[in-house]
Write a protein that holds these residues in place. Structure first.
Motif, PDB file in Angstrom:
ATOM      1  N   GLU A  77       6.594  14.938   2.534  1.00  0.00           N
ATOM      2  CA  GLU A  77       7.479  15.206   1.588  1.00  0.00           C
ATOM      3  C   GLU A  77       6.530  15.282   0.591  1.00  0.00           C
ATOM      4  O   GLU A  77       7.090  15.962  -0.604  1.00  0.00           O
ATOM      5  CB  GLU A  77       8.466  14.337   1.210  1.00  0.00           C
ATOM      6  CG  GLU A  77       9.323  14.598   0.290  1.00  0.00           C
ATOM      7  CD  GLU A  77      10.274  12.977   0.240  1.00  0.00           C
ATOM      8  OE1 GLU A  77      11.335  13.265  -0.752  1.00  0.00           O
ATOM      9  OE2 GLU A  77      10.706  11.988   0.437  1.00  0.00           O
ATOM     10  N   GLN A  78       5.585  14.572   0.442  1.00  0.00           N
ATOM     11  CA  GLN A  78       5.211  14.514  -1.054  1.00  0.00           C
ATOM     12  C   GLN A  78       4.201  16.105  -1.172  1.00  0.00           C
ATOM     13  O   GLN A  78       4.308  16.665  -2.332  1.00  0.00           O
ATOM     14  CB  GLN A  78       4.373  13.487  -1.143  1.00  0.00           C
ATOM     15  CG  GLN A  78       4.277  12.137  -1.442  1.00  0.00           C
ATOM     16  CD  GLN A  78       4.951  12.127  -3.233  1.00  0.00           C
ATOM     17  OE1 GLN A  78       4.072  12.458  -3.920  1.00  0.00           O
ATOM     18  NE2 GLN A  78       6.355  11.400  -3.379  1.00  0.00           N
TER      19      GLN A  78
ATOM     20  N   CYS B  24       1.321  -1.619  -0.042  1.00  0.00           N
ATOM     21  CA  CYS B  24       0.085  -0.251  -0.432  1.00  0.00           C
ATOM     22  C   CYS B  24       1.037   1.591  -0.069  1.00  0.00           C
ATOM     23  O   CYS B  24      -0.088   1.850  -0.293  1.00  0.00           O
ATOM     24  CB  CYS B  24      -0.798   0.144   1.243  1.00  0.00           C
ATOM     25  SG  CYS B  24      -2.348  -0.952   1.221  1.00  0.00           S
ATOM     26  N   ARG B  25       1.942   0.725   0.571  1.00  0.00           N
ATOM     27  CA  ARG B  25       2.517   2.185   1.222  1.00  0.00           C
ATOM     28  C   ARG B  25       2.952   2.674  -0.259  1.00  0.00           C
ATOM     29  O   ARG B  25       2.482   4.664  -0.463  1.00  0.00           O
ATOM     30  CB  ARG B  25       3.858   1.789   1.674  1.00  0.00           C
ATOM     31  CG  ARG B  25       4.457   3.433   2.344  1.00  0.00           C
ATOM     32  CD  ARG B  25       5.688   3.412   3.187  1.00  0.00           C
ATOM     33  NE  ARG B  25       6.935   2.000   2.586  1.00  0.00           N
ATOM     34  CZ  ARG B  25       7.516   1.160   3.175  1.00  0.00           C
ATOM     35  NH1 ARG B  25       8.173   2.284   4.832  1.00  0.00           N
ATOM     36  NH2 ARG B  25       8.236   0.294   2.908  1.00  0.00           N
TER      37      ARG B  25
ATOM     38  N   SER C  97       5.111   6.103  11.699  1.00  0.00           N
ATOM     39  CA  SER C  97       6.632   5.983  11.042  1.00  0.00           C
ATOM     40  C   SER C  97       7.135   5.636   9.917  1.00  0.00           C
ATOM     41  O   SER C  97       8.228   6.387   9.455  1.00  0.00           O
ATOM     42  CB  SER C  97       7.267   5.271  12.056  1.00  0.00           C
ATOM     43  OG  SER C  97       6.998   3.483  11.900  1.00  0.00           O
ATOM     44  N   ALA C  98       5.809   5.151   9.437  1.00  0.00           N
ATOM     45  CA  ALA C  98       6.592   4.416   8.300  1.00  0.00           C
ATOM     46  C   ALA C  98       6.168   5.172   6.806  1.00  0.00           C
ATOM     47  O   ALA C  98       6.327   5.399   5.685  1.00  0.00           O
ATOM     48  CB  ALA C  98       6.138   3.014   7.754  1.00  0.00           C
ATOM     49  N   VAL C  99       5.157   6.163   6.818  1.00  0.00           N
ATOM     50  CA  VAL C  99       4.342   6.682   5.880  1.00  0.00           C
ATOM     51  C   VAL C  99       3.863   7.925   6.091  1.00  0.00           C
ATOM     52  O   VAL C  99       4.482   8.737   5.012  1.00  0.00           O
ATOM     53  CB  VAL C  99       2.398   6.381   5.334  1.00  0.00           C
ATOM     54  CG1 VAL C  99       2.636   4.309   5.560  1.00  0.00           C
ATOM     55  CG2 VAL C  99       1.476   6.374   6.795  1.00  0.00           C
TER      56      VAL C  99
ATOM     57  N   PHE D 130      -5.822  10.086   8.478  1.00  0.00           N
ATOM     58  CA  PHE D 130      -4.620   9.144   9.841  1.00  0.00           C
ATOM     59  C   PHE D 130      -5.061   9.810  11.341  1.00  0.00           C
ATOM     60  O   PHE D 130      -4.476   8.716  11.762  1.00  0.00           O
ATOM     61  CB  PHE D 130      -3.114   9.670   9.028  1.00  0.00           C
ATOM     62  CG  PHE D 130      -2.685   8.129   8.143  1.00  0.00           C
ATOM     63  CD1 PHE D 130      -2.652   7.159   8.768  1.00  0.00           C
ATOM     64  CD2 PHE D 130      -2.448   8.386   6.549  1.00  0.00           C
ATOM     65  CE1 PHE D 130      -2.288   5.883   7.946  1.00  0.00           C
ATOM     66  CE2 PHE D 130      -2.575   7.504   6.299  1.00  0.00           C
ATOM     67  CZ  PHE D 130      -2.146   6.479   5.881  1.00  0.00           C
ATOM     68  N   ILE D 131      -4.889  10.892  10.887  1.00  0.00           N
ATOM     69  CA  ILE D 131      -5.020  11.545  12.336  1.00  0.00           C
ATOM     70  C   ILE D 131      -6.219  11.462  13.071  1.00  0.00           C
ATOM     71  O   ILE D 131      -6.139  11.030  13.620  1.00  0.00           O
ATOM     72  CB  ILE D 131      -4.446  12.995  12.131  1.00  0.00           C
ATOM     73  CG1 ILE D 131      -2.973  13.350  11.437  1.00  0.00           C
ATOM     74  CG2 ILE D 131      -5.248  13.385  13.742  1.00  0.00           C
ATOM     75  CD1 ILE D 131      -3.563  14.652  11.526  1.00  0.00           C
TER      76      ILE D 131
END
Length: 1050
Positions: free
Chosen positions: A409-410, A366-367, A401-403, A430-431
């Protein structure tokens, strides 16, 4: 001595005679049942046992010849009689009798197969006994499992077996558990091959009891799973008019409880779910996903370990490829449950971390899609990650921490607003997902490390000009504020600055609504910042007057802009006012709007004054119900509103200058819900004080509690005003808001005098708002008044006065009297008062009145409708359930009779009344009751009143979906009345008639086919209608009629 002996001997002869008679009766009953095949004799026999004429064991003896007959059917009849008697009399058996009967029945199980059904009925009756001897439960079941092949029995006998098992599991659980796995094996053999849904419910109940009550499965675990899982997923559609009312949902839930009840099934169930998820049937997929969600809550990580990859592949496919929202939601819920199960695993040095292993699979697939915000897989991928993230704190740490670094950055590297909006919305979700899994309030947020970047993203988005990006930013800001520690005090202040700027400058309504919603959410969490910064700024902006403009067009534009800004400011003040501390600062600003509008110091329009009242009403509805807020409304807001209204009323009396906006009916009507809402929520003590103040003001002119107390000493707000003055009398609507919204437990002082004054105003005042408000206030008080002679005498005197006015054709006060009567009638209808009938009869008689007939017809709508400002449950009125249905059932016949007897020119009033009554009934009642009134409703379609036409069409539409035979018989009249309405001047009538014509096309084809050509010709005109909504309905209706009788059509 001799006499005594003779007496004793005589008694013995009588006793022996009675016993002999009972014995003969018993033998006769047995003979008639067994040989005469008279089934009714079983009840007579059971009655004899209950009455003590003979015992069950005596019945067994009397059955001796029948039970030992060489004919199986004779033996079956004998056992049948005994079993039917036991079903009635099992409660009176002794332990010894039960023991004998069980031994007898167990022996009979080895007999001819025709005897088995009555034997099972008898055993079922014995399982209900409370005096079962120890060991008898095991004995019965051993005999049952050894001697009976259950699935060769008929449906009723199989049900007997399941009922026996359920009964014994309830009362003899310890004994059955002593059988060990043999009990499970016996049940598996009994259930194997069951097909009837009624018996499946019983069998699933037995299986559920075995699993949930800790019976030993032993080596038969797989067999129990196989015999139940062969029905998964349930594919059952109940037949129409099913008398047993068994639904698919019941079977699904019961089977799910079985399959998910124990981790011992994991190695069998999980592969089955993976297999069923490959099905093309949506219901099978949905059932499989919901079952997976249910089962993993019972499992440990070791039960899932070998199936994780297969489960993930299936879940990923369902979310990535599905076209059904239900399947997607169920897949995400299953992923959350699965991740939650793995999160419960206890880590040690020699075991693999199942959660990390699984989340690596999820992140791997998915990432990378999150880096492609313009492609369609970004949202399915985000949803999967968010579902896993919401499962536990551990999972949220791993995933964020992974996404998060990649998403931030994107966002910073993208320049297109659409890409940035997508990325920001992903972050916001996500939040939001993490919020659901953080239980302790003081737990550090997993986003704390990304706090500066997240704040920078949100604040930069708020400065963009793209509306969609700004709206997403407000949602993200709300989510950040709801997480502990993500917004510092400086961030809150910056957020307030951004929101203030958008409130004052942004003209897009969507953005404004989002900003107001965000203001409300943040102010609840951080009230101090909004009190210190936002409220003063909004107040300044609202009270700033525009500079004089030379250009008229520019001035009009400026005025329009200022009006929109003020509206937004007042909406924001209402939205942020949920905490008592904010309310104490925001309400004075809104009250100052009313005061400034009244004095003319600031030029507020009537619409802006109404908006201020609406904001006060919203605050009253949403503010926390505390004593502090109650005091604020009681001591400040209500007195201030009354004071301003009174000042305007008194100024209106003698001033020839500008007229205060507070005299306008629309403003006073907006004040009423502010007062009524706040009064309805007051604590009892404050409510009592409010009632006393309001009554003393309106009856006695007591203004001592009002601020700015510079009023004249003689004020008579309820007394008759001189001339055509109405400015004071119309204030009675505010009295209604005060006293009619109080709880019924609050006593209103000077009630009799108050009611008398209200009745006088209602029946004599010439100002519509004044006499209508007085009537409503009178009705609200009558509705809550305690039952008794005083209430009855009040109603009688009111009826006498009203009727005398209504019966006088020359009276100039008939409209006032009618208004008073209809509101009193509604007050009595809501509480089922018996004197309501007299008022109803009077209302029916007025339908023939030349002047009041149309008003009387409209009055039925008032009776059946909910009133927003009085006589509703929010105002604590006495409202009984189903009062509309009761009114309809008691009066529909009167209406039909009146219609038939009325002269032709009066019939439209009856049709309008019928339409108003039926239109307010619940749809279910309409469908059942309309066939009896069909002829009148069809007549109503020809009524020239467009309101009657629209109301009747809305009543007919749900009935046309499943037409009764009476409607099909009148198809000619129905079509003939519907088609002309498609050309009605009213757009709503045209739309409703087209929908009805569309529904008629779904009638049986042989009934409607003769009308096809006629309908198609009539529908040509609405195809060119100037309104798009009409054209749309016409296209749909004509398409159905066009395809009727054609190849590929109906």
């Amino acid at each position: 001595m001799d006499e005594t002996e003779n007496t004793f001997d005589t008694g013995g002869v009588e006793l022996q005679g009675t016993m002999a008679a009972d014995s003969a009766l018993l033998l006769s009953l047995v003979e008639e049942y067994v040989s005469g095949l008279q089934d009714s004799k079983a009840k007579d026999t059971a009655k004899g046992v209950k009455d003590g004429q003979f015992t069950v064991l005596q019945l067994v003896e009397a059955l001796g010849l029948s039970l030992t007959s060489s004919q199986p059917h004779t033996r079956a009849r004998g056992v049948q009689l005994l079993s039917e008697v036991l079903q009635e009399c099992y409660g009176g058996l002794t332990e010894r009798e039960v023991e004998v009967l069980i031994a007898f029945y167990e022996n009979r199980l080895k007999d001819h197969y025709v005897i088995t059904p009555p034997v099972l009925q008898g055993l079922r009756a014995l399982t209900k006994c409370t005096v079962l001897p120890p060991g008898s439960a095991v004995s019965m079941l051993r005999s049952l499992f050894q001697d009976v092949h259950v699935q060769s029995l008929m449906l009723a006998e199989r049900a007997c077996v399941y009922h026996m098992l359920i009964n014994l599991m309830e009362t003899r659980e310890a004994e059955l558990k002593g059988l060990g796995a043999d009990f499970v094996f016996g049940f598996v053999q009994s259930m194997d091959g069951e097909r009837d849904p009624r018996n499946l419910l019983l069998a699933f109940q037995v299986a559920k009891n075995i699993i949930h009550r800790g019976y030993e499965l032993g080596k038969f675990t797989e067999e129990l799973f196989e015999v139940t899982s062969c029905y998964f997923p349930i594919n059952f559609t109940p037949p129409p008019n099913d008398p047993h009312s068994i639904t698919r949902e019941e079977l699904v839930q019961m089977l799910r409880d079985v399959l998910t009840g124990t981790p011992q099934f994991a190695e069998f169930l999980l592969p089955l779910i993976i297999e069923k998820l490959d099905s093309d049937v949506l219901s099978a997929k949905l059932d499989s996903l919901q079952t997976l969600t249910a089962c993993v809550s019972q499992y440990e990580h070791k039960d899932l370990a070998e199936f994780l990859e297969g489960l993930w592949v299936s879940l990923r496919r369902e979310v990535f490829q599905t076209s059904s929202e239900k399947i997607e939601s169920a897949g995400l819920a299953a992923l959350t449950a699965l991740t939650s199960c793995l999160s419960r695993s206890v880590l040690n040095s020699d075991s693999e971390d199942s959660l990390c292993t699984f989340l690596d699979l999820v992140l791997k697939d998915c990432r990378h899609h999150l880096c492609e915000p313009d492609l369609k897989l970004v949202w399915p991928s985000a949803k999967l990650l968010q579902a896993a993230c919401s499962a536990s704190s551990r999972a949220s740490h791993i995933i964020t921490s992974a996404v998060m670094p990649s998403l931030i950055e994107q966002y910073n590297s993208k320049t297109e607003c659409s890409h940035r909006r997508t990325l920001l919305e992903v972050v916001q979700r996500f939040i939001q997902s993490v919020k659901t899994c953080q239980s302790p309030e003081n737990e550090e947020s997993v986003f704390l490390a990304f706090r500066p970047s997240l704040c920078s993203m949100v604040f930069s988005a708020l400065t963009e000009t793209n509306a969609s990006l700004q709206i997403t930013a407000t949602s993200a800001l709300t989510s950040l504020a709801q997480q502990t520690g993500l917004l510092l005090d400086s961030d809150i202040e910056l957020a307030v600055d951004h929101l203030t700027r958008l409130l004052l400058t942004e003209e897009d309504n969507r953005v404004s609504l989002a900003v107001v919603e965000c203001v409300g959410a943040l102010a609840e969490l951080h009230p101090a910042a909004f009190i210190a910064k936002l409220i003063p700024r909004l107040k300044k902006e609202m009270f700033t007057e525009p500079m004089d403009q030379d250009n008229n067009n520019r001035e009009a534009s400026e005025q329009q802009t200022r009006h929109a800004v003020r509206q937004r400011c007042m909406s924001a003040l209402a939205a942020m006012s949920t905490q008592p501390s904010v309310v104490q600062e925001s309400t004075p600003v809104l009250l100052e709007v009313l005061s400034s509008a009244h004095t003319g110091s600031v030029g507020f329009s009537v619409e802006e004054v109404v908006a201020a009242c609406h904001s006060l009403q919203r605050i009253a509805e949403q503010v926390q119900d505390t004593e502090e807020t109650g005091r604020c409304f009681h001591d400040v807001i209500i007195p201030r509103l009354l004071s301003l209204a009174l000042q305007a009323a008194l100024q209106g009396e003698g001033s020839s200058g500008r007229r205060s906006p507070l005299l306008e009916e629309v403003v006073l009507s907006a004040m009423v819900p502010v007062i009524s809402t706040s009064c309805s929520r007051l604590q009892p003590t404050l409510a009592g004080q409010t009632a006393s103040r309001a009554v003393s003001l309106f009856l006695d002119g007591d203004v001592s509690f009002l601020p700015d107390n510079s009023f004249p000493s003689h004020i008579g707000l309820l007394k008759k005003q001189q001339g055509d003055s109405w400015s004071q009398s119309q204030m009675v609507c505010l009295l209604m808001g005060c006293v009619c919204s109080l709880p019924r437990s609050v006593e209103v002082p000077q009630m009799d005098q108050l009611l008398s004054q209200l009745e006088e105003m209602s029946c004599t005042c010439s100002h519509p708002l004044s006499y209508t408000s007085a009537a409503k206030c009178f009705a609200g008080l009558v509705n809550k008044r305690a039952q008794g002679d005083s209430l009855d005498s009040l109603i009688q005197s009111t009826m006498k006065r009203v009727c005398s006015e209504l019966d006088s054709a020359s009276s100039s006060l008939r409209i006032q009297a009618f208004t008073h009567m209809i509101w009193v009638a509604k007050a009595l209808l809501l509480r089922y008062h018996p004197m309501f009938t007299a008022l109803t009869d009077k209302l029916f008689s007025l339908l023939d009145d030349a002047d009041l007939g149309a008003m009387a017809a409209d009055g039925f709508s008032l009776l059946m409708s909910d009133s927003p400002d009085v006589l509703n449950r929010d105002c604590h009125a006495d409202v009984r359930i189903m009062y509309r249905q009761r009114f309809f059932s008691e009066n529909s016949v009167k209406l039909v009779q009146g219609f038939n007897a009325a002269p032709q020119e009066k019939k439209p009033n009856y049709l309008k009344a019928l339409s108003n009554i039926v239109n307010k009934l619940p749809k279910q009642v309409q469908v059942t009751e309309l066939p009896a009134l069909l002829s009148l409703l069809l007549e109503a379609l020809s009524c020239p009143d467009r309101g009657v036409q629209l109301s009747t069409l809305s009543c007919l539409e749900p009935v046309l979906v499943d037409p009764p035979p009476a409607l099909i018989q009148q198809l000619e009249a129905l079509v003939g009345r519907l088609l002309p309405l498609t050309s009605s001047p009213s757009m709503n009538v045209r739309i409703a008639s087209l929908r009805c014509i569309h529904a008629v096309s779904l009638f049986p084809v042989h009934e409607v086919l003769p009308f096809r050509a006629r309908v198609l010709r009539a529908l040509a005109r609405p195809l060119d209608d100037k309104k798009r909504l009409v054209r749309s309905e016409a296209v749909q209706a004509r398409a159905e009629w066009f395809l009727m009788g054609s190849p590929g059509g109906r």
